[in-house]
Design an enzyme around this catalytic site. Structure first.
Site, PDB file in Angstrom:
ATOM      1  N   ASP A 136       0.792  -1.242  -0.165  1.00 52.07           N
ATOM      2  CA  ASP A 136      -0.092  -0.136  -0.005  1.00 52.07           C
ATOM      3  C   ASP A 136       1.057   1.120   0.045  1.00 52.07           C
ATOM      4  OD1 ASP A 136      -2.194   1.559   0.264  1.00 52.07           O
ATOM      5  OD2 ASP A 136      -2.660   1.084   2.222  1.00 52.07           O
ATOM      6  N   GLN A 231      -8.384   6.739  11.343  1.00 56.68           N
ATOM      7  CA  GLN A 231      -8.885   7.304  10.177  1.00 56.68           C
ATOM      8  C   GLN A 231      -8.514   8.823  10.126  1.00 56.68           C
ATOM      9  OE1 GLN A 231     -12.978   7.313   8.914  1.00 56.68           O
ATOM     10  NE2 GLN A 231     -12.532   5.010   8.693  1.00 56.68           N
ATOM     11  N   SER A 234      -4.013   7.738   7.344  1.00 54.78           N
ATOM     12  CA  SER A 234      -3.392   6.725   6.464  1.00 54.78           C
ATOM     13  C   SER A 234      -2.676   7.841   5.555  1.00 54.78           C
ATOM     14  CB  SER A 234      -4.720   6.286   5.626  1.00 54.78           C
ATOM     15  OG  SER A 234      -5.107   5.293   6.062  1.00 54.78           O
TER      16      SER A 234
HETATM   17  C1  4AZ Z   1      -8.065   4.398   8.319  1.00 53.02           C
HETATM   18  O1  4AZ Z   1      -8.916   4.212   8.158  1.00 53.02           O
HETATM   19  C2  4AZ Z   1      -7.250   3.912   9.394  1.00 53.02           C
HETATM   20  N1  4AZ Z   1      -5.515   1.944  13.783  1.00 53.02           N
HETATM   21  C3  4AZ Z   1      -5.899   3.995   9.666  1.00 53.02           C
HETATM   22  C4  4AZ Z   1      -5.001   3.338  10.553  1.00 53.02           C
HETATM   23  C5  4AZ Z   1      -5.619   2.695  11.343  1.00 53.02           C
HETATM   24  C6  4AZ Z   1      -7.015   2.409  11.473  1.00 53.02           C
HETATM   25  C7  4AZ Z   1      -7.779   3.027  10.263  1.00 53.02           C
HETATM   26  C8  4AZ Z   1      -5.186   1.743  12.489  1.00 53.02           C
HETATM   27  O2  4AZ Z   1      -7.381   5.307   7.597  1.00 53.02           O
END
Ligand code: 4AZ
Length: 277
Positions: A136, A231, A234
């Site tokens: 990713d 969230q 990322s």
């Molecule tokens: C996301 O949805 C996301 N706890 C990113 C990291 C994590 C969970 C969700 C890790 O972007």
């Protein structure tokens, strides 16, 4: 990632992606005072290699259109998660998004400091598989150069920073509570690199969840939970020993003791992206 304002996806598909990448409804709310999850605010001027990915067209203007994080690895090169550029996240193909930018050096997304630089080119890791989140990673080429000193070094394959137990820091503007409270200033949380055995036990793969794949992923968290990405984080960086070791990718919930955050293993996946300099 954050959900786009407009979501033209069929519900079933949207649900499938939500399952792989943390359904909000299923997230265990972390402590009310936690930030990023369990972190603290930091000055982005001191962390110049962290950038926000933005599209006001897709995500609205309240937080400057921030929807993912990114990492400066060379004056015109930014790494992010490939899934940040997916139709599921953007609600359109990346080429249809006319105002895709990185925001560098801004303390508060509600303000106007720092610089906004357009993204000129997007390259996904050739092994990226949206179904499994394997590899990713995406490399963005910027339309203007940032100072070379803003770039962070990337870890190589086998770097000692990947050793289990290594302290690491994750940065982002994402959800600070696990229930959709997005930060307007950059936050950082301390986690530890986890052994592959722990990651594999947490994510064995099943009808409801993704499987941990050590070849292109790593995981980090803390044994008691409470420190994690969430969230909106990322695409952002996981840093250890002064080097970029991971990119925030996915996980089950946020800050759960039994569900460490899963990151793209930069040392393995970055070399697979051709002509990245
Ligand atoms: C996301 O949805 C996301 N706890 C990113 C990291 C994590 C969970 C969700 C890790 O972007």
């Amino acid at each position: 990632m954050r959900r786009p304002i407009i979501r033209p996806l069929p519900a079933a598909l949207a649900l499938a992606s939500a399952v792989a990448l943390t359904p909000l409804a299923a997230q265990a709310p972390a402590a009310a005072d936690s930030v990023i999850i369990g972190g603290a605010a930091v000055r982005s001027s001191e962390i110049p290699w962290v950038v926000a990915l933005s599209s006001r067209d897709r995500f609205g203007g309240t937080r400057a259109g921030q929807f993912c994080g990114g990492v400066v690895v060379a004056p015109t090169q930014v790494l992010t998660a490939a899934h940040c550029l997916s139709r599921e996240v953007l609600g359109a193909t990346v080429s249809e998004v006319r105002d895709l930018r990185v925001i560098a050096g801004r303390e508060d997304l509600r303000g106007s400091g720092g610089r906004e630089i357009p993204v000129r080119r997007v390259r996904l890791a050739p092994g990226y598989d949206p179904a499994t989140s394997s590899a990713d990673l995406a490399v963005l080429t910027l339309g203007a150069a940032l100072p070379a000193r803003h770039a962070i070094a990337t870890a190589r394959r086998g770097d000692e920073a990947y050793r289990p137990g290594t302290p690491a820091t994750v940065y982002g503007w994402g959800d600070t509570t696990g229930i959709g409270t997005y930060a307007s200033t950059l936050h950082a949380a301390r986690v530890q690199v986890q052994p592959d055995s722990v990651c594999a036990r947490a994510y064995p793969g099943s009808v409801t969840g993704s499987r941990y794949q050590p070849a292109t992923m790593m995981c980090a968290g803390d044994a008691r939970g409470g420190h994690d990405a969430c969230q909106g984080d990322s695409g952002g960086p996981l840093v250890a020993r002064g080097r970029l070791i991971g990119i925030v990718s996915w996980g089950s919930g946020c800050g759960r003791a039994d569900s460490p955050g899963v990151y793209t293993r930069v040392g393995e996946v970055l070399p697979t992206v051709a002509g990245r300099r």
